[in-house]
Every structure is written in structure tokens, then in C-alpha cells.
Design a protein around this motif. Structure first.
Motif, PDB file in Angstrom:
ATOM      1  N   ASN A 278       0.819  -1.216   0.000  1.00 46.93           N
ATOM      2  CA  ASN A 278       0.000   0.000   0.000  1.00 46.93           C
ATOM      3  C   ASN A 278       0.850   1.262   0.000  1.00 46.93           C
ATOM      4  O   ASN A 278       0.334   2.352  -0.202  1.00 46.93           O
ATOM      5  CB  ASN A 278      -0.927   0.003   1.213  1.00 46.93           C
ATOM      6  CG  ASN A 278      -1.960  -1.098   1.115  1.00 46.93           C
ATOM      7  OD1 ASN A 278      -2.433  -1.417   0.035  1.00 46.93           O
ATOM      8  ND2 ASN A 278      -2.282  -1.696   2.240  1.00 46.93           N
ATOM      9  N   ASP A 279       2.166   1.131   0.228  1.00 47.10           N
ATOM     10  CA  ASP A 279       3.033   2.302   0.315  1.00 47.10           C
ATOM     11  C   ASP A 279       3.463   2.850  -1.041  1.00 47.10           C
ATOM     12  O   ASP A 279       3.876   3.991  -1.132  1.00 47.10           O
ATOM     13  CB  ASP A 279       4.273   1.985   1.148  1.00 47.10           C
ATOM     14  CG  ASP A 279       3.943   1.820   2.620  1.00 47.10           C
ATOM     15  OD1 ASP A 279       2.850   2.259   3.028  1.00 47.10           O
ATOM     16  OD2 ASP A 279       4.752   1.246   3.346  1.00 47.10           O
ATOM     17  N   LEU A 280       3.432   2.031  -2.074  1.00 44.93           N
ATOM     18  CA  LEU A 280       3.800   2.517  -3.401  1.00 44.93           C
ATOM     19  C   LEU A 280       2.538   2.643  -4.227  1.00 44.93           C
ATOM     20  O   LEU A 280       1.832   1.673  -4.459  1.00 44.93           O
ATOM     21  CB  LEU A 280       4.793   1.560  -4.077  1.00 44.93           C
ATOM     22  CG  LEU A 280       6.176   1.529  -3.433  1.00 44.93           C
ATOM     23  CD1 LEU A 280       7.047   0.484  -4.115  1.00 44.93           C
ATOM     24  CD2 LEU A 280       6.849   2.882  -3.512  1.00 44.93           C
ATOM     25  N   ALA A 281       2.267   3.837  -4.656  1.00 44.23           N
ATOM     26  CA  ALA A 281       1.017   4.120  -5.356  1.00 44.23           C
ATOM     27  C   ALA A 281       1.032   3.577  -6.778  1.00 44.23           C
ATOM     28  O   ALA A 281       2.071   3.290  -7.353  1.00 44.23           O
ATOM     29  CB  ALA A 281       0.781   5.624  -5.378  1.00 44.23           C
ATOM     30  N   ASP A 282      -0.155   3.470  -7.330  1.00 40.55           N
ATOM     31  CA  ASP A 282      -0.318   3.112  -8.728  1.00 40.55           C
ATOM     32  C   ASP A 282       0.483   4.098  -9.579  1.00 40.55           C
ATOM     33  O   ASP A 282       0.591   5.266  -9.266  1.00 40.55           O
ATOM     34  CB  ASP A 282      -1.806   3.171  -9.098  1.00 40.55           C
ATOM     35  CG  ASP A 282      -2.094   2.535 -10.439  1.00 40.55           C
ATOM     36  OD1 ASP A 282      -1.241   1.783 -10.941  1.00 40.55           O
ATOM     37  OD2 ASP A 282      -3.175   2.803 -10.983  1.00 40.55           O
ATOM     38  N   GLY A 283       1.076   3.622 -10.648  1.00 39.67           N
ATOM     39  CA  GLY A 283       1.857   4.490 -11.518  1.00 39.67           C
ATOM     40  C   GLY A 283       3.325   4.511 -11.168  1.00 39.67           C
ATOM     41  O   GLY A 283       4.054   5.403 -11.582  1.00 39.67           O
ATOM     42  N   ALA A 284       3.788   3.535 -10.397  1.00 39.14           N
ATOM     43  CA  ALA A 284       5.181   3.495  -9.965  1.00 39.14           C
ATOM     44  C   ALA A 284       6.106   2.826 -10.990  1.00 39.14           C
ATOM     45  O   ALA A 284       7.284   2.665 -10.730  1.00 39.14           O
ATOM     46  CB  ALA A 284       5.288   2.753  -8.629  1.00 39.14           C
ATOM     47  N   SER A 285       5.595   2.452 -12.143  1.00 42.07           N
ATOM     48  CA  SER A 285       6.393   1.761 -13.154  1.00 42.07           C
ATOM     49  C   SER A 285       7.652   2.541 -13.491  1.00 42.07           C
ATOM     50  O   SER A 285       7.622   3.759 -13.629  1.00 42.07           O
ATOM     51  CB  SER A 285       5.578   1.551 -14.427  1.00 42.07           C
ATOM     52  OG  SER A 285       4.472   0.739 -14.166  1.00 42.07           O
ATOM     53  N   GLY A 286       8.759   1.811 -13.612  1.00 43.52           N
ATOM     54  CA  GLY A 286      10.034   2.422 -13.962  1.00 43.52           C
ATOM     55  C   GLY A 286      10.871   2.850 -12.778  1.00 43.52           C
ATOM     56  O   GLY A 286      12.048   3.161 -12.933  1.00 43.52           O
TER      57      GLY A 286
ATOM     58  N   THR B 291      18.315  -7.182  -2.606  1.00 43.25           N
ATOM     59  CA  THR B 291      18.516  -7.028  -4.037  1.00 43.25           C
ATOM     60  C   THR B 291      17.827  -5.770  -4.527  1.00 43.25           C
ATOM     61  O   THR B 291      16.880  -5.285  -3.918  1.00 43.25           O
ATOM     62  CB  THR B 291      18.003  -8.267  -4.808  1.00 43.25           C
ATOM     63  OG1 THR B 291      18.414  -8.179  -6.174  1.00 43.25           O
ATOM     64  CG2 THR B 291      16.502  -8.399  -4.724  1.00 43.25           C
ATOM     65  N   ARG B 292      18.329  -5.256  -5.622  1.00 40.65           N
ATOM     66  CA  ARG B 292      17.687  -4.113  -6.275  1.00 40.65           C
ATOM     67  C   ARG B 292      16.799  -4.625  -7.384  1.00 40.65           C
ATOM     68  O   ARG B 292      17.043  -5.689  -7.968  1.00 40.65           O
ATOM     69  CB  ARG B 292      18.733  -3.163  -6.829  1.00 40.65           C
ATOM     70  CG  ARG B 292      19.473  -2.483  -5.711  1.00 40.65           C
ATOM     71  CD  ARG B 292      20.421  -1.458  -6.205  1.00 40.65           C
ATOM     72  NE  ARG B 292      21.014  -0.790  -5.049  1.00 40.65           N
ATOM     73  CZ  ARG B 292      21.695   0.308  -5.127  1.00 40.65           C
ATOM     74  NH1 ARG B 292      21.878   0.886  -6.294  1.00 40.65           N
ATOM     75  NH2 ARG B 292      22.188   0.855  -4.041  1.00 40.65           N
ATOM     76  N   ALA B 293      15.767  -3.830  -7.682  1.00 38.23           N
ATOM     77  CA  ALA B 293      14.805  -4.248  -8.702  1.00 38.23           C
ATOM     78  C   ALA B 293      14.208  -3.008  -9.358  1.00 38.23           C
ATOM     79  O   ALA B 293      14.308  -1.900  -8.834  1.00 38.23           O
ATOM     80  CB  ALA B 293      13.706  -5.096  -8.072  1.00 38.23           C
ATOM     81  N   ILE B 294      13.579  -3.220 -10.493  1.00 36.26           N
ATOM     82  CA  ILE B 294      12.843  -2.163 -11.173  1.00 36.26           C
ATOM     83  C   ILE B 294      11.376  -2.569 -11.222  1.00 36.26           C
ATOM     84  O   ILE B 294      11.056  -3.745 -11.434  1.00 36.26           O
ATOM     85  CB  ILE B 294      13.387  -1.886 -12.591  1.00 36.26           C
ATOM     86  CG1 ILE B 294      12.661  -0.695 -13.213  1.00 36.26           C
ATOM     87  CG2 ILE B 294      13.318  -3.131 -13.461  1.00 36.26           C
ATOM     88  CD1 ILE B 294      13.299  -0.169 -14.480  1.00 36.26           C
ATOM     89  N   ILE B 295      10.512  -1.620 -10.954  1.00 35.99           N
ATOM     90  CA  ILE B 295       9.072  -1.888 -11.010  1.00 35.99           C
ATOM     91  C   ILE B 295       8.671  -1.878 -12.484  1.00 35.99           C
ATOM     92  O   ILE B 295       8.803  -0.862 -13.159  1.00 35.99           O
ATOM     93  CB  ILE B 295       8.274  -0.844 -10.211  1.00 35.99           C
ATOM     94  CG1 ILE B 295       8.687  -0.899  -8.738  1.00 35.99           C
ATOM     95  CG2 ILE B 295       6.769  -1.079 -10.379  1.00 35.99           C
ATOM     96  CD1 ILE B 295       8.104   0.213  -7.888  1.00 35.99           C
TER      97      ILE B 295
ATOM     98  N   LEU C 180       2.443  -4.608  -7.469  1.00 35.61           N
ATOM     99  CA  LEU C 180       3.585  -4.247  -8.285  1.00 35.61           C
ATOM    100  C   LEU C 180       4.237  -5.500  -8.848  1.00 35.61           C
ATOM    101  O   LEU C 180       4.367  -6.505  -8.144  1.00 35.61           O
ATOM    102  CB  LEU C 180       4.642  -3.532  -7.438  1.00 35.61           C
ATOM    103  CG  LEU C 180       4.200  -2.388  -6.551  1.00 35.61           C
ATOM    104  CD1 LEU C 180       5.304  -2.040  -5.570  1.00 35.61           C
ATOM    105  CD2 LEU C 180       3.839  -1.198  -7.402  1.00 35.61           C
ATOM    106  N   GLY C 181       4.693  -5.433 -10.077  1.00 40.16           N
ATOM    107  CA  GLY C 181       5.513  -6.488 -10.656  1.00 40.16           C
ATOM    108  C   GLY C 181       6.933  -5.968 -10.747  1.00 40.16           C
ATOM    109  O   GLY C 181       7.180  -4.918 -11.346  1.00 40.16           O
ATOM    110  N   VAL C 182       7.877  -6.644 -10.108  1.00 41.04           N
ATOM    111  CA  VAL C 182       9.265  -6.182 -10.111  1.00 41.04           C
ATOM    112  C   VAL C 182      10.168  -7.208 -10.768  1.00 41.04           C
ATOM    113  O   VAL C 182       9.944  -8.414 -10.677  1.00 41.04           O
ATOM    114  CB  VAL C 182       9.783  -5.862  -8.689  1.00 41.04           C
ATOM    115  CG1 VAL C 182       8.963  -4.764  -8.043  1.00 41.04           C
ATOM    116  CG2 VAL C 182       9.827  -7.078  -7.808  1.00 41.04           C
ATOM    117  N   GLU C 183      11.186  -6.694 -11.448  1.00 39.51           N
ATOM    118  CA  GLU C 183      12.230  -7.529 -12.046  1.00 39.51           C
ATOM    119  C   GLU C 183      13.520  -7.245 -11.292  1.00 39.51           C
ATOM    120  O   GLU C 183      13.937  -6.091 -11.165  1.00 39.51           O
ATOM    121  CB  GLU C 183      12.404  -7.174 -13.519  1.00 39.51           C
ATOM    122  CG  GLU C 183      13.490  -7.964 -14.193  1.00 39.51           C
ATOM    123  CD  GLU C 183      13.707  -7.550 -15.638  1.00 39.51           C
ATOM    124  OE1 GLU C 183      14.650  -8.059 -16.247  1.00 39.51           O
ATOM    125  OE2 GLU C 183      12.946  -6.705 -16.159  1.00 39.51           O
TER     126      GLU C 183
END
Length: 102
Positions: free
Chosen positions: A42-50, A62-66, A74-77
Motif C-alpha cells: 500500500n506504500d507505493l502508489a499506482d503508476g510506480a512503473s520504472g 537485491t535491487r529491482a525495477i518496477i 507491483l511487478g518487479v524484475e
């Protein structure tokens, strides 16, 4: 166009359900693999891609990108794939997970 069931079966790695975490900023993790996972937060709002984030799995950081976000999911890589043993350990013993924007 592939049906959703066929598309899921064609993933490069089999996804597995992770444990729940009530501590930290991440409430739940879904479909963890060596390459990424789906997070409910719930802490990261919609539209956090990138955005880049750091995920602390309690000993494995680990580090990741949304890659995508939809409301509180969220889907993270992961920047670097996790080892198979690390994924197995995370599935065997769910730990508190923290997510931090970079």
C-alpha cells in the motif's frame, strides 16, 4: 492471441507463491522466481512503473525495477537474478520483507 492459461504455462520459469509478511512495508509477495516477483504494498502508489527499489528479504537484499503497477500490486524484475537456493530458502521460511525506493 494466447489465452491466459496458455500464457502462464509458457513463462520462462515456473512461478511459486511466496509467504506473507505483516512487518515492514510489504504486506504480501506473490509468484516469486529467480527473476522477479509480484508484491502487494500500500506504500507505493499506482503508476510506480520504472522506479528502482531495494528489496530486503531478511538476509537477501537485491535491487529491482518496477515493471508494472496496478493499485497496490507491483511487478518487479530483479537487477540480478536470485540464486535457486535463495528462492528456495525464501519459500521455505517466509521472513519480514522491506521495500525501499531508491
Amino acid at each position: 492471441m494466447l489465452s491466459q492459461d496458455v500464457a502462464v504455462d509458457n513463462r520462462r520459469v515456473q512461478r511459486q507463491r511466496g509467504g506473507d509478511s505483516t512487518q515492514g512495508r510489504v504486506q504480501r509477495i506473490f509468484d516469486i522466481s529467480r527473476y522477479g516477483c509480484q508484491i502487494e504494498s500500500n506504500d507505493l502508489a499506482d503508476g510506480a512503473s520504472g522506479q528502482f527499489v531495494e528489496i530486503d528479504f531478511g538476509g537477501v537484499v537485491t535491487r529491482a525495477i518496477i515493471r508494472w503497477s496496478d493499485r497496490a500490486r507491483l511487478g518487479v524484475e530483479f537487477a540480478r537474478p536470485l540464486g535457486s537456493r535463495q528462492v528456495d530458502a525464501l519459500l521455505a521460511e517466509p521472513v519480514p520483507i522491506r521495500l525501499r525506493r531508491l
